[in-house]
Motif scaffolding. Structure first.
Motif, PDB file in Angstrom:
ATOM      1  N   ALA A   1      -7.383  -3.422   8.161  1.00 39.23           N
ATOM      2  CA  ALA A   1      -6.917  -3.453   6.768  1.00 39.23           C
ATOM      3  C   ALA A   1      -7.911  -4.197   5.891  1.00 39.23           C
ATOM      4  N   ALA A   2      -8.416  -5.311   6.386  1.00 41.50           N
ATOM      5  CA  ALA A   2      -9.391  -6.081   5.612  1.00 41.50           C
ATOM      6  C   ALA A   2     -10.650  -5.267   5.348  1.00 41.50           C
ATOM      7  N   ARG A   3     -11.030  -4.433   6.292  1.00 39.81           N
ATOM      8  CA  ARG A   3     -12.234  -3.610   6.103  1.00 39.81           C
ATOM      9  C   ARG A   3     -12.106  -2.675   4.920  1.00 39.81           C
ATOM     10  N   VAL A   4     -10.939  -2.040   4.757  1.00 43.94           N
ATOM     11  CA  VAL A   4     -10.810  -0.993   3.740  1.00 43.94           C
ATOM     12  C   VAL A   4     -10.297  -1.517   2.408  1.00 43.94           C
ATOM     13  N   LEU A   5      -9.864  -2.782   2.340  1.00 45.16           N
ATOM     14  CA  LEU A   5      -9.372  -3.336   1.081  1.00 45.16           C
ATOM     15  C   LEU A   5     -10.507  -4.005   0.311  1.00 45.16           C
ATOM     16  N   LYS A   6     -10.431  -3.917  -0.999  1.00 38.55           N
ATOM     17  CA  LYS A   6     -11.406  -4.561  -1.863  1.00 38.55           C
ATOM     18  C   LYS A   6     -11.133  -6.068  -1.930  1.00 38.55           C
ATOM     19  N   PRO A   7     -12.160  -6.869  -2.190  1.00 38.61           N
ATOM     20  CA  PRO A   7     -11.918  -8.299  -2.419  1.00 38.61           C
ATOM     21  C   PRO A   7     -10.911  -8.501  -3.556  1.00 38.61           C
ATOM     22  N   GLY A   8      -9.950  -9.381  -3.327  1.00 41.30           N
ATOM     23  CA  GLY A   8      -8.903  -9.633  -4.308  1.00 41.30           C
ATOM     24  C   GLY A   8      -7.699  -8.730  -4.182  1.00 41.30           C
ATOM     25  N   ALA A   9      -7.769  -7.691  -3.352  1.00 38.23           N
ATOM     26  CA  ALA A   9      -6.648  -6.766  -3.182  1.00 38.23           C
ATOM     27  C   ALA A   9      -5.480  -7.456  -2.490  1.00 38.23           C
ATOM     28  N   THR A  10      -4.278  -7.054  -2.867  1.00 38.01           N
ATOM     29  CA  THR A  10      -3.069  -7.575  -2.235  1.00 38.01           C
ATOM     30  C   THR A  10      -2.716  -6.754  -1.004  1.00 38.01           C
ATOM     31  N   LEU A  11      -2.420  -7.440   0.077  1.00 37.07           N
ATOM     32  CA  LEU A  11      -1.849  -6.823   1.274  1.00 37.07           C
ATOM     33  C   LEU A  11      -0.435  -7.360   1.430  1.00 37.07           C
TER      34      LEU A  11
ATOM     35  N   SER B   1     -12.351   0.358   0.003  1.00 30.19           N
ATOM     36  CA  SER B   1     -11.931   1.571  -0.705  1.00 30.19           C
ATOM     37  C   SER B   1     -10.665   1.380  -1.533  1.00 30.19           C
ATOM     38  N   TYR B   2      -9.818   0.418  -1.166  1.00 31.40           N
ATOM     39  CA  TYR B   2      -8.471   0.380  -1.729  1.00 31.40           C
ATOM     40  C   TYR B   2      -8.207  -0.906  -2.509  1.00 31.40           C
ATOM     41  N   ASP B   3      -7.375  -0.753  -3.555  1.00 33.32           N
ATOM     42  CA  ASP B   3      -6.986  -1.868  -4.411  1.00 33.32           C
ATOM     43  C   ASP B   3      -5.732  -2.585  -3.915  1.00 33.32           C
ATOM     44  N   GLY B   4      -5.090  -2.060  -2.901  1.00 33.24           N
ATOM     45  CA  GLY B   4      -3.901  -2.679  -2.331  1.00 33.24           C
ATOM     46  C   GLY B   4      -3.454  -1.893  -1.115  1.00 33.24           C
ATOM     47  N   GLY B   5      -2.570  -2.509  -0.331  1.00 34.51           N
ATOM     48  CA  GLY B   5      -2.056  -1.816   0.849  1.00 34.51           C
ATOM     49  C   GLY B   5      -0.862  -2.540   1.419  1.00 34.51           C
ATOM     50  N   TRP B   6      -0.161  -1.859   2.347  1.00 34.40           N
ATOM     51  CA  TRP B   6       0.940  -2.520   3.052  1.00 34.40           C
ATOM     52  C   TRP B   6       1.137  -1.939   4.444  1.00 34.40           C
ATOM     53  N   PHE B   7       1.699  -2.783   5.300  1.00 35.90           N
ATOM     54  CA  PHE B   7       2.295  -2.392   6.577  1.00 35.90           C
ATOM     55  C   PHE B   7       3.794  -2.558   6.371  1.00 35.90           C
ATOM     56  N   PHE B   8       4.517  -1.458   6.279  1.00 38.63           N
ATOM     57  CA  PHE B   8       5.949  -1.525   5.999  1.00 38.63           C
ATOM     58  C   PHE B   8       6.694  -1.269   7.308  1.00 38.63           C
TER      59      PHE B   8
END
Length: 271
Positions: A152-162, A130-137
């Motif tokens: 996190a890997a489940r909801v991030l798109k391939p190539g997305a930055t974590l 679902s997401y183009d990027g994300g973080w654990f801050f």
């Protein structure tokens, strides 16, 4: 060691002590970044600077979706949305934080780009990719690293930055410290050397680990002491005759953590 149940972590942040945190840190719920040029910066200013450093490392833009995993009261998410034009979904296990973050978004006119959910970052209310990027801050150590990275890997798109900040253990980290933080702040910390395997197992390419311990850990106790003194009046209003004990507890915890942990920024890419 086992991580705490999410509801137990919620009690930490819903407590008066947990709700006082944003007052100390300028609306943030994470530590700060100092260097020679910013040695005089307050804890609040340094926390804001660390949020800016995180934003500089994220590739995200207008129309894209970002997930803040353990969003606190939403200040970093708001800074990110303003800086990049992206849409941010934040999730926090704390009901008081979710309410405060939602109120902040409405007050700042950002409700069209910020949404905050009360729930667990181990069960994100979103479809796969679902997401183009994300973080654990400054949050992953409450969740269990493997489980959190897999979700996190489940909801991030391939190539997305974590992106994440974490507090790695040191060769000198004691078992007594590990037991203490697990009991009192419901946290389990891992070593920097554990990250390649953790990322690979979850389906991420590890791009970079940047150790910024020298910009965080030595500054914690003196800057916290300044912030506590600055907000002593608020502390007295909240805690009354327990104020001095509360200050002692905060300083002890920060001393103990600065002796036993480092600080790093980790960048990864979803495969």
């Amino acid at each position: 060691m086992q991580t705490a149940e999410p509801e137990v972590v919620a009690t930490l942040y819903d407590s008066p002590e947990g709700q006082f945190g944003p007052t100390l840190f300028g609306g943030h719920l994470h530590w700060g970044y100092w260097d020679a040029e910013t040695a005089g910066a307050s804890f609040a200013a340094a926390a804001d600077r660390l949020a800016e450093i995180m934003i500089e490392r994220i590739r995200i833009g207008p129309g894209q979706r970002f997930v803040d995993l353990g969003c606190g009261v939403g200040q970093p998410a708001a800074k990110l949305a303003r800086a990049t034009g992206c849409q941010v979904d934040g999730i926090t296990i704390s009901g008081s934080q979710q309410r405060a973050a939602t109120a902040m978004a409405e007050a700042e006119g950002l409700q069209d780009r910020l949404r905050f959910f009360h729930g667990s970052a181990l069960e994100i209310p979103a479809e796969d990719a679902s997401y183009d990027g994300g973080w654990f801050f400054e949050s992953i150590f409450h969740m269990g690293h493997r489980a959190a990275l897999l979700e996190a890997a489940r909801v991030l798109k391939p190539g997305a930055t974590l992106l994440l900040t974490d507090l790695p253990t040191l060769p000198t980290t004691s078992d007594e410290f590990r037991d203490f933080v697990q009991e009192h702040i419901h946290s389990v910390f891992v070593a920097k050397e554990d990250y390649p395997a953790l990322m690979a197992e979850a389906g991420f390419e590890l791009v970079e680990i940047e150790d910024i311990s020298e910009n965080v850990m030595p500054w914690l106790v003196p800057k916290l002491t300044e912030a506590l003194e600055e907000h002593r009046g608020t502390l007295v209003e909240m805690f009354g005759e327990e104020t001095e004990k509360m200050i002692e507890n905060w300083i002890f915890l920060f001393e103990y953590m600065s002796e036993n942990l480092g600080y790093m920024v980790v960048t990864a890419r979803k495969k």
